[in-house]
Design an enzyme around this catalytic site. Structure first.
Site, mmCIF file in Angstrom:
data_model
loop_
_atom_site.group_PDB
_atom_site.id
_atom_site.type_symbol
_atom_site.label_atom_id
_atom_site.label_comp_id
_atom_site.label_asym_id
_atom_site.label_seq_id
_atom_site.Cartn_x
_atom_site.Cartn_y
_atom_site.Cartn_z
ATOM 1 N N HIS A 68 0.707 -1.124 0.060
ATOM 2 C CA HIS A 68 -0.217 -0.049 -0.186
ATOM 3 C C HIS A 68 0.844 1.267 0.043
ATOM 4 C CE1 HIS A 68 -4.233 -1.653 1.281
ATOM 5 N NE2 HIS A 68 -3.569 -2.661 0.296
ATOM 6 N N HIS B 288 -2.169 -12.764 -2.173
ATOM 7 C CA HIS B 288 -3.177 -13.123 -1.060
ATOM 8 C C HIS B 288 -2.729 -14.899 -0.868
ATOM 9 C CE1 HIS B 288 -6.597 -10.411 -2.795
ATOM 10 N NE2 HIS B 288 -5.860 -9.977 -1.946
#
Length: 725
Positions: free
Chosen positions: A99, A267
């Site tokens: 991020h 993920h």
């Protein structure tokens, strides 16, 4: 002790709320006023380390092995105040790094992890960055230990890379060298919305057509990095979500294979958090009370940590072993059916149908319990989109290939805004030239510069032709991601040579004259283009009464077409250049706002922008030979006439059309010159007028010339990273 009333203002000896509440400033009074703040951001006065501090030199003495050793130890050092899932912080730190770096967008090169901007608003309080404040606090002891030798910008990106290593991935490498900023960036357009997670349709002409996302945005909502994990506007539809994933990742410079690799690899480890009541969550860091000390999203009346944390609202891990790098993501995604369900926090998520118990991940705190894994709508998009599905199956059948592609894509994600690998620092920095780094071969420094200058003067080119070509070659530089610039001479390659702003006919004429000179003297074409601009500038200085030699540093190289990623370079095409008084078309932004944007990307200050515009007008270097703003009777000579005449009340100014004005002699009524908005803003804006008046003064003609040469040289050398101290 007297009580302290933070709300009242009676009797307060200072302007109450002046430092904490929304203040009335120039743009509040006059919303259309040109705001120059982006050219003054990150001033050295805000840097507590002082003007002499050079992080890129300081980091070279860092104990690189010690930092990585400490980070590896931290991964499994679970803290009671924010416990690690399954005893491993890897997933949290990967999200932190992702991020930080994932805000990069190729449209303007802004965003990214290169400055440590995630420490400040608005990024520190974005919904998508929920609870990353905890990750940064976990890193604080390491930052404190290594101090000035390790920037937050480097540490925020390094943490995720080490996390992947600790979970079994062979990473591609890591480079240090990202200096910190000390207050939020003001130049990034995150969108016009006034609220987080506003209706995504606000950003699209047609939300069902992902490629209509407004430029330069690369996320579907204000406050998200990429796409909504529950689906477009929170409505699950994997096929439509896949379309939006493709657009957002493309705007972050990723192709389909890299997109699948990053989605799956991100993920493969960690989990989403939504095992609680989101309504009990407190405000984000910037809105939290002072006693929270920069923490946000605190749960009130609930445990709110570990397995009970609420972040995205989705709840669960994606794989069977969420602390191990493996191929389990594709196994579960492709080999099982999935159905829509709601998380405990009420978010849409996909869960498998009839998954064997042993395939379910164990509880993050109680290994005796197992839970369904989950998939987001974006994950399901990899299964239903035919292109993504084919790539996913390839990765599933070749785990080693998947690991290699992911490692390279992760490196690209976290280093995209650093520029060429000459800027990489540290023992783990890879030496391989990658096309997205815009490689430039080393150029010669051993040729006779004076002989080349003499040959240029005999080439039959005009001063404006040489000035324009040198400027056009250098003006593509973007300080946001260190791309573009004169080094490499890509102005002679596709797509650059066909850009309307480069005047292809004039450009080819100049290149035809300069290329033989470069070949004859053993110089690069890149050097000769810049040197030709300097030659023209020196002649113009003499014509203006100034005997100044323009600094020149040889050593630029010439890139090949094969070393040029044409698709990504399309985003560097100038659509407007106020320095040459040109616009390709009409845009929502005013011409003077486009000038500010270009100046900021070039790394210029407001005074540097001012002196360059005035000088370029005097040099008669406008696009297409336009006379707009050439307010001098001596065009081609470097004089301060632009400023003298702009500030002279012997003239009045009259609009004659869109972005067109006549400058009229008050006595005779005759039109003396014409001008554009970019010209006249230097007289209308109070700050720019103050600079213009400095350069118009009778005693500052010499200062004007010296300042122009310094600013010109700064632009010509903007991409000369080999000259960095």
């Amino acid at each position: 002790m007297d009580s302290f009333d933070v709300k009242g203002s009676g009797g307060c000896p200072v302007m109450h709320g002046g430092a904490t509440e929304r203040k009335t400033d120039v743009t509040s009074w006059w919303p259309n006023a040109l705001n120059l703040d982006i050219l003054a951001q990150h001033d050295t006065k805000t840097n507590p380390l002082g003007e002499e501090f050079n992080y890129r030199e300081e980091v070279k003495s860092l104990d690189f092995d010690g930092v990585k050793k400490d980070l590896h130890a931290l991964m499994t050092d679970s803290q009671d105040w924010w416990p690690a899932d399954w005893g491993h912080y890897g997933g949290l730190f990967i999200r932190l790094s992702w991020h930080a770096a994932g805000t990069y967008r190729i449209q303007d090169g802004r965003g990214g992890g290169g400055t440590g901007d995630q420490r400040f608003a608005p990024l520190n309080s974005w919904p998508d960055n929920g609870n990353l404040d905890k990750a940064r606090r976990l890193l604080w002891p390491i930052k404190r230990k290594y101090g000035n030798k390790l920037s937050w910008a480097d540490l925020l990106v390094l943490a995720g890379t080490v996390a992947y290593e600790s979970m079994g991935l062979k990473t591609y490498g890591f480079a240090y060298g990202r200096p910190d900023i000390w207050h939020p960036s003001k130049d990034v357009n995150w969108g016009s919305e006034q609220e987080f997670l506003a209706d995504a349709a606000n950003r699209y002409e047609d939300i069902t057509e992902a490629n209509t996302l407004a430029d330069p945005l690369a996320a579907v909502h204000m406050g998200l990095i990429y796409v909504n994990p529950e689906g477009v506007n929170g409505n699950p539809d994997p096929a439509l979500t896949a379309q939006h994933v493709r657009t957002t990742f493309a705007r972050m410079a990723m192709n389909d294979e890299e997109t699948v690799a990053l989605t799956a690899g991100g993920h493969t480890v960690g989990k989403a958090h939504g095992n609680g009541d989101g309504s009990k969550q407190g405000p984000e860091p910037e809105g939290a009370p002072i006693e929270e000390q920069g923490f946000g999203w605190q749960m009130k009346g609930a445990r709110g940590i570990g397995k009970d944390a609420v972040t995205s609202g989705l709840e669960g891990a994606w794989t069977t072993e969420p602390t191990k790098w493996d191929n389990g993501y594709f196994d579960l995604l492709l080999n099982y059916e999935w159905e829509l369900k709601k998380s405990p926090a009420g978010a849409w998520q996909w869960e498998p149908v009839d998954l064997p118990e042993e395939k379910k991940p164990v509880d993050a705190e109680d290994p005796s319990k197992r839970h369904n894994p989950i998939m987001t709508d974006a994950d399901m998009g990899l299964k239903v989109d035919p292109i993504y599905r084919e790539i996913s199956e390839k990765f599933y059948n070749d785990p080693e290939y998947f690991s290699e592609v992911f490692a390279r894509a992760w490196f690209k994600l976290t280093h995209r805004d650093m520029g060429p690998n000459i800027r990489y620092i540290g023992p783990d920095a890879p030496k391989e030239d990658l096309i997205w780094q815009d490689p430039v071969p080393a150029g010669s420094t051993s040729y006779d510069v004076d002989a080349v200058k003499a040959a240029i003067r005999g080439a039959g080119l005009s001063g404006p032709e040489m000035i324009a070509t040198a400027w056009d070659s250098a003006r593509t530089f973007r300080s946001s991601d260190n791309r573009g610039g004169a080094n490499g001479a890509r102005i002679r390659l596709e797509p650059h040579k066909g850009w309307a702003g480069n005047e292809p006919e004039r450009l080819q004429k100049v290149l035809n004259a300069l290329a033989p000179i470069a070949s004859q003297h053993g110089a690069s074409i890149a050097d000769v283009i810049v040197l030709a601009g300097n030659v023209a500038l020196e002649d113009a200085l003499k014509a203006g009464g100034h005997d100044i030699e323009v600094p020149f540093a040889p050593g630029r190289g010439d890139s090949t077409q094969e070393q040029t990623d044409g698709d990504s370079f399309e985003y560097l095409e100038p659509l407007a250049d106020g320095f040459r008084n040109w616009m390709k078309g009409q845009y929502a932004a005013a011409p003077e706002e486009l000038l500010l944007d270009r100046a900021q990307l070039l790394g210029l200050t407001a005074p540097e922008m001012t002196v360059l515009v005035g000088g370029m007008r005097a040099l008669n270097a406008n696009h297409g030979g336009s006379g707009k703003g050439v307010m001098t009777d001596r065009p081609g000579a470097l004089t301060n006439d632009f400023f003298v005449n702009l500030t002279d009340m012997a003239y009045r100014w009259e609009p004659t059309g869109e972005n067109s004005y006549d400058i009229i002699d008050r006595k005779t009524g005759a039109t003396k010159w014409t001008a554009s908005r970019v010209d006249l803003v230097f007289g209308s804006n109070s700050i720019l007028r103050a600079y213009s008046e400095v350069y118009a003064q009778d005693d500052n003609a010499g200062k004007f010339a010296r300042d122009f040469v310094a600013a010109w040289t700064k632009v010509m050398n903007a991409d000369r990273f080999d000259l960095e101290a």
